[in-house]
Write an enzyme that holds these catalytic residues in place. Structure first.
Site, short mmCIF file in Angstrom:
data_model
loop_
_atom_site.label_atom_id
_atom_site.label_comp_id
_atom_site.label_asym_id
_atom_site.label_seq_id
_atom_site.Cartn_x
_atom_site.Cartn_y
_atom_site.Cartn_z
N SER A 1 -47.59 10.17 42.06
CA SER A 1 -48.47 9.27 42.80
C SER A 1 -49.30 8.42 41.84
CB SER A 1 -49.38 10.07 43.73
OG SER A 1 -50.27 10.86 42.96
N ARG B 1 -48.75 4.52 42.02
CA ARG B 1 -49.86 3.73 42.55
C ARG B 1 -50.11 2.51 41.65
NH1 ARG B 1 -53.29 7.24 42.27
NH2 ARG B 1 -53.14 8.04 44.38
N ASN C 1 -49.15 -1.35 42.75
CA ASN C 1 -50.19 -2.37 42.87
C ASN C 1 -49.90 -3.57 41.99
OD1 ASN C 1 -52.82 -1.89 44.50
ND2 ASN C 1 -52.19 0.14 43.82
#
Lengths: 156, 264
Positions: B194, B198, B202
């Site tokens: 994660s 992440r 992004n």
């Protein structure tokens, strides 16, 4: 987008950077910050101490000032007393002197009076003799009547 | 410029391709990501190193003050999640913050600028933002994962760590060992995945938006003007994402490693 050996390359670089930050960057910077913090704390403590010393000095100053004022007052009172006693003494001396002078004047006046009286007596005796001569129209032998004249003088 | 591409799909796929040196299937290096990571790492941490070389405990200069502000910010953030000895965790957090921030910052260089510049030197592909490369973000997040394992072992011992794998969170009954282990493995692996996903997601999405706006600019006229304005607006908004993602990566890494010290 597939995973490849870049993974290992980056991991090695990342670990190198972590080690670098851990060994070369963090300790000197944090050390300097901590040292400055200590310096500031010391400075504040010093300032606090200085303030306390100032207050202490102020207290001592007022104490000394008060003491000096008291002493000055004491001196002043003492001086006044001394001056008063000097004046009194001088006054007493002056009085004694004045009395003495007055007494002397009295005495001299008395002797003058005595002298004047003696003179007057002599002159009165001479006048009386002259008067008597005139009355008797003759010379009176002063020597012969000295006794009588002296008696007369004494009576005057 | 963008107009030199024959179709929009070629433009997009070109901008999404790394410069690669390949030996085997897996043994490929994304040269652009690697070089950019090294360059921004040297610049970012080099600034801190420079400050550390000239550091004074007296009145600090402007540069040192700035460095100290960042340092204090990282230190307080780490202190909030981990009250123990920060002599390793805080520099780790600083490294992550600075490195991720610098990598993300490359996103603010106009997208076609880098590709065109490198193209002029005969380099066919050049992705300027390393954090849009999953290899880079996973390399960092799995390094953090190794640190999580290392600190777990250090805090609890090998036996304690294994014991926890089998007995937490449900209980120590032998029938619960398998579900416990399954849960723990999922939990452990989910952390780096994660974390890496992440940041990658992004930045990749942000990069894609820039690309689409670049495509819009290819239409010419009013579209080009609109593309410039929108790119500018997205770049401004992106400043927030750049800092936020660096911060999130740093805080989560610190939290995970702090959790590794805890006993269940």
């Amino acid at each position: 987008m597939s995973l490849n050996a870049t993974l290992f390359g980056m991991a090695v670089w990342f670990i190198l950077l972590i080690w670098f930050a851990y060994a070369k960057i963090w300790p000197p910077l944090v050390g300097a910050i901590d040292e400055r913090r200590k310096k500031i704390a010391e400075g504040l403590a010093e300032a606090e101490k200085g303030k306390a010393a100032l207050a202490d000095g102020e207290k001592q100053k007022s104490l000394i000032l008060k003491e000096a004022r008291d002493q000055a007052g004491e001196f002043k009172a003492l001086n006044e007393k001394q001056a008063q006693s000097l004046i009194d003494e001088a006054k007493a001396q002056a009085k004694v002197e004045a009395d003495r002078i007055i007494a002397a004047a009295h005495a001299s006046a008395a002797t003058e009076l005595q002298k004047a009286r003696e003179q007057l007596r002599d002159q009165v005796a001479v006048l009386a003799v002259a008067g008597a001569e005139k009355i008797l129209k003759r010379e009176v032998d002063a020597k012969a009547h000295a006794d009588m004249l002296n008696q007369l003088k004494a009576q005057l | 410029m963008a107009s030199s591409y024959s179709s929009p799909s070629e433009y997009i796929s070109h901008h999404l391709t790394n410069l690669r040196v390949t030996v085997g299937d897996f043994w490929t290096i994304n040269v652009d990501s690697m070089v950019m990571s090294v360059v921004v790492g040297v610049i970012g941490l080099g600034a801190f190193w420079l400050a550390a070389q000239r550091v004074t405990s007296g009145v600090p200069g402007r540069f040192q003050s700035f460095i100290e502000i960042v340092l204090e910010f990282v230190d307080t953030t780490v202190k909030d999640v981990f009250p123990g000895d920060r002599s390793f965790l805080a520099p780790l957090a600083l490294t992550i913050f600075v490195l991720v921030f610098m990598m993300n910052l490359m996103d603010l260089i106009p997208i076609d600028f880098v590709a065109t510049l490198m193209g002029a030197f005969g380099v066919p592909h050049w992705k300027a933002v390393p954090s849009t490369d999953l290899n880079i973000t996973f390399a960092m997040s799995f390094t953090v994962f190794l640190l999580i394992i290392y600190f777990s072992l250090k805090a609890k011992g090998a036996g304690g760590f294994l014991h926890e794998l089998f007995t937490a969170p449900f209980g120590s009954h032998p029938g619960l060992w398998v579900p416990n282990l399954a849960i723990n493995i999922i939990e452990l692996v989910a952390k780096p995945v994660s974390l890496g996903m992440r940041l990658f997601g992004n930045m990749y999405a942000g990069e894609l938006v820039f690309m689409l706006l670049g495509l819009l600019g290819m239409l010419g006229g009013l579209y080009t003007a609109g593309s410039i304005v929108l790119s500018w607006g997205w770049a401004v908004f992106h400043i927030l994402i750049i800092i936020l993602q660096a911060f999130i990566f740093m805080v989560l890494s610190a939290v995970y490693i702090a959790m590794a010290h805890e006993h269940h």
